[in-house]
Design an enzyme around this catalytic site. Structure first.
Site, PDB file in Angstrom:
ATOM      1  N   GLU A 151      31.659   3.349 -84.987  1.00 48.27           N
ATOM      2  CA  GLU A 151      32.765   2.699 -85.745  1.00 48.27           C
ATOM      3  C   GLU A 151      32.475   1.044 -85.254  1.00 48.27           C
ATOM      4  O   GLU A 151      33.495   0.394 -84.645  1.00 48.27           O
ATOM      5  CB  GLU A 151      34.011   3.194 -85.449  1.00 48.27           C
ATOM      6  CG  GLU A 151      34.122   4.542 -86.130  1.00 48.27           C
ATOM      7  CD  GLU A 151      35.495   5.264 -85.750  1.00 48.27           C
ATOM      8  OE1 GLU A 151      36.449   4.908 -85.058  1.00 48.27           O
ATOM      9  OE2 GLU A 151      36.109   6.011 -86.742  1.00 48.27           O
ATOM     10  N   GLU A 313      33.582  11.511 -90.366  1.00 56.12           N
ATOM     11  CA  GLU A 313      34.913  12.041 -89.831  1.00 56.12           C
ATOM     12  C   GLU A 313      35.957  12.137 -90.965  1.00 56.12           C
ATOM     13  O   GLU A 313      36.241  11.022 -91.330  1.00 56.12           O
ATOM     14  CB  GLU A 313      35.351  11.072 -88.834  1.00 56.12           C
ATOM     15  CG  GLU A 313      34.413  10.911 -87.475  1.00 56.12           C
ATOM     16  CD  GLU A 313      34.999  10.060 -86.508  1.00 56.12           C
ATOM     17  OE1 GLU A 313      36.147   9.681 -86.329  1.00 56.12           O
ATOM     18  OE2 GLU A 313      34.215   9.646 -85.671  1.00 56.12           O
TER      19      GLU A 313
END
Lengths: 666, 666, 666
Positions: A151, A313
């Site tokens: 991320e 995710e």
């Protein structure tokens, strides 16, 4: 957008942290995953210490053992480079690798992502561990792909370390060459901000009222994006030197201050995204708006970056940190609904976060498929349902999402709207309005980057690009003249590429629109609307009073000193046309209806308002976001792919609460 | 809880600052106090400069003169050690004694409590001045007791100086022995936070999003408590070496990050508290809830620490700083009401803050008994009334507060609820709900520390202890098997003593409760309740769906996907029983009624809702918090101790607005 | 107040930034201005680099060229010293010139006003450039006046650099002489804050809860004002040594922590103000209250400083920064309305901000007369109307605003109310209330500084001066005894000049008021009012219960424990009288009516509520702030000066939305 890698066939994965569990749990966990259709695990992205427990000392025994078990059991692996969480020994020895607040306060060990991209020392240490990992595991048979870091730019997308100032100066020097050029392009004359030596330039520092040169800020955002890309590229290049061609390089992204298209094009093989629609139900989330359905817009943006992407995710349980973000458990059906929302929008791989909830750390409430009690639960049952559905539609991989309408976006304006509250308000308002209009009128749409090809779309919306370059205008002119319909909103093109406002430019900055802006104003909420085709449509936050030169007036304002003045105009040009709207776009569908692009599947199916419709190739996907059952009316029978495969449905099709249906188009 | 000292007989004091006034006022002030029943003054706690005006130079002439006057006039004295406000010369010379913000910014001279507990230099300088004072005044005949420092941990209960990091490392080393042990117990694997050298450990430092390892944070809170205790113990030990056995050592406490029970047990002779119910009427106070009546809960907590305590600072006038906290003057009656609220809950000494309002400094609006104008006022008249009442009930000292119900509390969970917003929300919700339920049903209750004896109580509530140790479970099992009733709420025992969530633990973590939690969720406010005995009771913020193994279902949820599922169960065990409630407790009295513990005095007196009832030994105390008169109905005549002593009241007893009644039980 | 300079005749100017534009635009711009009545430009106040591009290197060619063009075309110039924005090279070389946050964080280059007034180095560099400019341009024929710096203390009025601490120590040493004196006067005994060396004194630094000694804070504010004045005086003295007597020295002011009266008296020739009524329409502005009409109060304050002033920056377009403050474009008429609001209150010069909107920098939304598109617009048309009106009333210069009522103000109390939230709330409440009462009753009023002459007024309001000196009381006594009426509010005089509260002082601290305060309290909003002459009037935030000694009771409270107690009293004294009001003043006109000072022009004209009436000499000015037309009724005919000059109006006079009328009194 050239995609270098495709997931196929459609499959399920999960995120697993072998370092969080006693090794005695590993085999049971992996066997249990496989028994529920989980075929891939993403591992290692926060596990630097497990590989380099002390500086320069590498030890692969931990992951050797785990990967060997994966190989034995047939579990595929996506391996993450561990650079998002530098070890304590690293930041203690080299505090210069840390990111800082704008006032210089270093952000310390104890959370994650506390490094800066531009520290030479951090780049060196990251390159070393990535190379060690790549050498050791690059050809491991279980590893199908690699995730760089985790991320990038999540949580914090601004960087204020000394290394960042050094790198920013280099960036500016390369871009502008001379200080005279920089001063002119960045308008430093205002408030006497002229620079007379490169050393006077810094990343933003504390100032009175927080105001700084907005044009320099725009460069700062571009610089951050470059920093992210060059940091990621170091790792990608090292990985590619050691991994087979069949293994992909990705990262799980879509955070701010990154040109994700450029990242995908120049660094990655495929793009992955972390999808958490449950954010819409947090204790402090606004209770209005599209809630979880809004994630369809995020997924549309991901599709813009990478047509066939993965979800690294995917929401499974409740989310939260011990310090905030309380959200409820997804209700029965929502986990599956949200996974299918991802698939509907282009995901060919869905990896749930995470196998079992973390028993420790900040994320003890970021629930996984399993809870701490480790018992089977209703999420595992939904996982089984999803696995069954995935098996039935596994050929969907590679099928394109179908849309005739697109919204144009570009990073210059995205960055500018983050800096400029006037610009930002308009963008947020129209993003909300247009998305709702599209959803409620069941009009699938794409987001298209300004650099990409427009030719697939019959209608383009380009709501409020304050910044407008000559090339873009030329491209739009070509699009319209060849038959496209362009719809633009207020404040079109009043800035140059540095965010300055050129003197003498007449708005809207689109010569072939046949209209000019006579005067214009910000407005606070009031009751004024636009009258268009006998209906009233929203016109919030800003009002351009239009003055047609050759255009036709379609709509007028209903109040204030510009009552009756033109608010919406249309100009034919070449084979196409341009509509100019003097305000922001609301959730009314009138403009879509007028252009004939709403409800493209209405001859096939008429959906309830709360149901989203998406088509990928021959697959028709219906998603019910409501807590109550919804009815869709079919005009002709369709073959249904979930439940008993091949069932033909006709007439009224009922979607249960949070229900999903996948049908096959004839 | 072994109490080493008792105040007796019941008496009135005040806080006096001789250094704030021209000496010519002293004698008049002391005589005036005595004439209104004030028999003790607390002095000196902010007067370091009056004794050590320059480093190492001690001068006792100022307090010699004042104490000599006290001795002459017969005024008793509680002497405060002046360590809450180090002099300017001290912090200028030794900035290392200062506390800091989390980012390292030192908190400077100009307010109070700006020191850190762990600075060796500050400990040395404090020890020296306390010893000098103890030597000089330790045996002064007027001094009856000693206050250590002032409001330890008031205003700020977090410490971030370099001395604190050094001491924190020592604390951790002592507790965990090895880094491996620390890493394992504190779950540092999460986000790669593993420590490889003790020097890598610090008190919390700035991180992205403010997130840090929550288990380390829990240790940090325990460490702060230890720091407070060891700082206070240095002073207590010095004092005890010089003062007579009849003089007590206390501090005025009940602030956060302190194990007050441990403080009382290991450092103090008696505990004192500062009671300011007027906070409930500040301009920014929430207007709902129990307002000043809530202070009965605080006083219950004080009683848990020390059965018979003193009030070192009791609200007299309006409170406020020049920088905030505007509150109105207490209305006629409230000063007396609040003093009697203290007495009702166990206070044997009530010292008003302060004699006369400060004419200078931050607290010019923290009004005392007298205003700047120095004239007699209605507070002085209420003081006279109170003095008269105290005279009539002076034998109350040492009489115990009567309660059959208790709420169990412990510091581990208190700290954890401050760190963990999920846990904290539940605790606050049930604290509010249970207190209101007890008050509205006129059910006196105690708070009992988990380490203390449960045997006095027929019903224990232990609402949401996330952390649950094996010893506690064993203790609860013993309590129930011997006939007690235990009532627990949702989220019981999902954490270990470090705040981690053990894998495989089935909730509620109470094997003999005959029930498990099938699934559970945080909820935002919605209308769902629990149906119990034909009534609906609150179920806010969290819902555990219960699955009885052997327990009986008493209540079920009224909505959402768990509609009709068990929400309240009962299990008999040994001679007792366990009730499990799947949510937080509301202000409804149904559970208390069901258990037969509400309204224990209802055969004697039936009170209006706004009246609190408390019994200490033979004394029945009625407190009316309402601005209107309230009626209580007596079943048999009672002897009344206020107004004309010995008056027998029967039938309807009217309490005036903010009125108090004390009667004698037959 | 001795005014040394008058603007005359009434004229229009604008702010121009030659450095923002290509030189090829200059001549066109100047000619265009002149053609629309703009006769003066203010220049250069942010242009340090254009004159001293490198340290010590001066180059006047840029402004030589521009000023030569002005001379040729007949444009007058006000020249600004460029010290509000030090160059990047300066702050890079001398970071000690920067202002800092209270925690020491330096405020950096990138915005404006980032310097501190007390840096010897900055004073030296400012003196040098001002002297260079004064030598070079001091006698330039086009320059009619000089502006020092820009908006002294705007944006930030607190200073925390090391130079400020050094200067603050010197200020305190000079004021108090000894530390004993300082300690006593500033009440440092409270919380043991006694100073034992001058080095222990600093400008405020971070403390727990932000509390610091409030008396030292009051000195700090006085010190900042002194710093501003001495900084400005250096420049004024240099300028005066080089400019002709006919040229004035001014600054554009009215910011906090400055004694503007002293600044005007000791440094400036004339005062100018920047008037932005559009702030009242920003997105985050409160929607209630007087909105743009409130600026009449600001202008009244300016008039208090300087009877006949200039507007250096008058609102023309929308205002905003890219980072905030979104406000709409002024509606048709408002630009002219607000300009005439300035004139009505004493402005003899109105300079619009700015000629053309900045194409760059933080202020791209601070719109000028022209927009980026550079086309004529409706603001230019309003400018023409205003130019025409100005031509007709140009003799108004030097005519005095007519008022018989005044509100007394003083800086001690202004500063104290900023520091003391209790004091501040009262002041804000009564400022709002009294202004509304004056406006709605069409009662023109002045603000008069406590040091100035009161004799022109028949009624003085002095609402809540917490600080009250003996001289002031003597002055008020003289005023009343000679026939004036004084109206005071609650909390009158409870503090000494250091903000301490003298013991034994009976309130209100006004011996000849014939009344004392029995008790008093802060109150949260409730329904209690004061009954006065059969009407109910507001009594918010505070209530003094009055106890007349010789005064007459005029009003009483309607509720709470002081129901029926005196709230408003009247005492005749000498030839005058004193009214004491126990609370804050509301917007009801009853007290004005009672004193016979409301509606002084009602025999001539009766105005609608939304219309403000102002009289300067023979000029009657009516201002309609409403979006709808308003009717005023004339009792006799008046000659109208706008529209067709000399038109006689009688009977009903209609003001259009946002309209203005100027008539001549017989």
């Amino acid at each position: 957008m050239k995609q270098k890698f495709f997931f196929s066939p459609l499959s399920i994965g999960t995120c697993y942290y072998p370092e969080h569990w006693d090794k005695t749990l590993w085999e049971e966990d992996l066997r249990r995953m496989l028994s529920h259709g989980v075929r891939t695990v993403r591992i290692a992205e926060f596990a630097w210490n497990k590989i380099e427990p002390r500086e320069g000392v590498f030890d692969f025994s931990f992951f050797d053992e785990f990967l060997s078990l994966c190989e034995t059991l047939g579990m595929k692996v996506i391996f993450g480079t561990p650079t998002a969480t530098p070890p304590a020994w690293l930041t203690q020895a080299y505090p210069e690798v840390l990111n800082a607040r704008i006032d210089g306060t270093l952000l310390r060990h104890g959370a994650r992502r506390h490094y800066n991209y531009n520290s030479p020392k951090y780049r060196e240490l990251c390159a070393r561990i990535v190379e060690q990992i790549a050498i050791h595991y690059g050809k491991h048979p279980s590893i199908i792909g690699w995730q760089i870091d985790n991320e990038l730019n999540c949580e914090l997308m601004e960087f204020y370390s000394e290394s960042d100032s050094v790198a920013f100066r280099a960036y500016l020097k390369e871009k502008f060459g001379t200080l005279d050029e920089l001063n002119e392009k960045l308008g430093t004359t205002f408030w006497n901000q002229t620079y007379t030596a490169w050393e006077e330039l810094y990343v933003p520092r504390p100032t009175i009222s927080g105001a700084v040169n907005p044009h320099l800020m725009l460069e700062y955002k571009r610089f951050i994006s470059k920093s992210v890309l060059s940091f990621a590229k170091i790792q990608a290049d090292i990985l590619r030197a050691h991994i087979p061609e069949t293994a992909f390089v990705t990262t799980n992204g879509l955070f701010g201050n990154v040109d994700n298209h450029d990242l995908e094009d120049t660094v990655l093989d495929v793009y992955t995204y972390d999808s958490y629609p449950n954010f819409a139900y947090m204790a402090d989330a606004p209770s209005d708006g599209m809630r979880d359905r809004w994630w369809s817009r995020n997924l549309t943006k991901v599709r813009s970056v990478c047509k066939h992407f993965g979800i690294m995710e995917q929401q499974s349980g409740a989310n939260g940190w011990n310090t905030g973000m309380e959200a409820p458990a997804p209700k029965p059906g929502q986990m599956k609904l949200w996974a299918m929302q991802s698939v509907a929008h282009g995901a060919d791989y869905v990896s749930f976060f995470r196998w079992r909830t973390s028993p420790m750390g900040t994320e003890i409430y970021w629930h996984g498929l399993l809870d701490y009690d480790n018992r089977d639960n209703r999420r595992i049952r939904e996982l089984d349902e999803l696995d069954s559905l995935f098996g039935q539609i596994k050929e969907i991989c590679g099928e394109d999402y179908v849309a005739r309408v697109a919204i144009v976006e570009d990073y210059d304006n995205q960055y500018d709207a983050e800096l400029d509250v006037w610009h930002g308000r308009l963008v947020r308002s129209s993003n909300d309005g247009l998305f709702a209009a599209m959803q409620y009128s069941h009009t699938p749409f794409d987001i298209v980057d300004v650099r990409d090809d427009f030719s697939a779309y019959s209608v383009l919306f380009y709501p409020h690009p304050a910044i407008m370059t000559d090339e873009t205008i030329a491209k739009l002119e070509r699009y319209v003249s060849e038959g496209g319909t362009l719809v633009i909103g207020c404040r079109f093109g009043y800035k140059d590429e540095y965010g300055k406002c050129p003197v003498g430019r007449i708005l809207p900055h689109l010569p072939f629109a046949g209209v000019t802006v006579k005067e214009s104003t910000f407005v606070n909420p009031d009751g004024v609307k636009v009258s268009f085709g006998g209906r009233l449509i929203s016109a919030n936050w800003y009002r351009d009073v239009l003055e047609p030169t050759t255009a036709t007036v379609l709509g007028t304002y209903t109040g204030d000193y510009y009552e009756g003045e033109p608010a919406l105009t249309e100009q034919t040009y070449g084979k196409g046309k341009v509509l100019v709207y003097g305000s922001t776009f609301g959730e009314e569908r009138e403009i879509l209806d007028y252009l004939g692009v709403s409800e493209p599947f209405k001859d096939l199916i008429v959906c309830a308002r709360d149901v989203e419709i998406a088509v990928r190739g021959k697959y028709l996907i219906l998603l019910n976001y409501a807590p109550t059952a919804q009815i869709c009316c079919l005009s002709s029978p369709l073959v249904c792919m979930d439940g008993v495969v091949g069932t033909v449905v006709e007439g009224e099709l009922e979607l249960p609460p949070y229900g999903v249906k996948v049908c096959i188009l004839a």
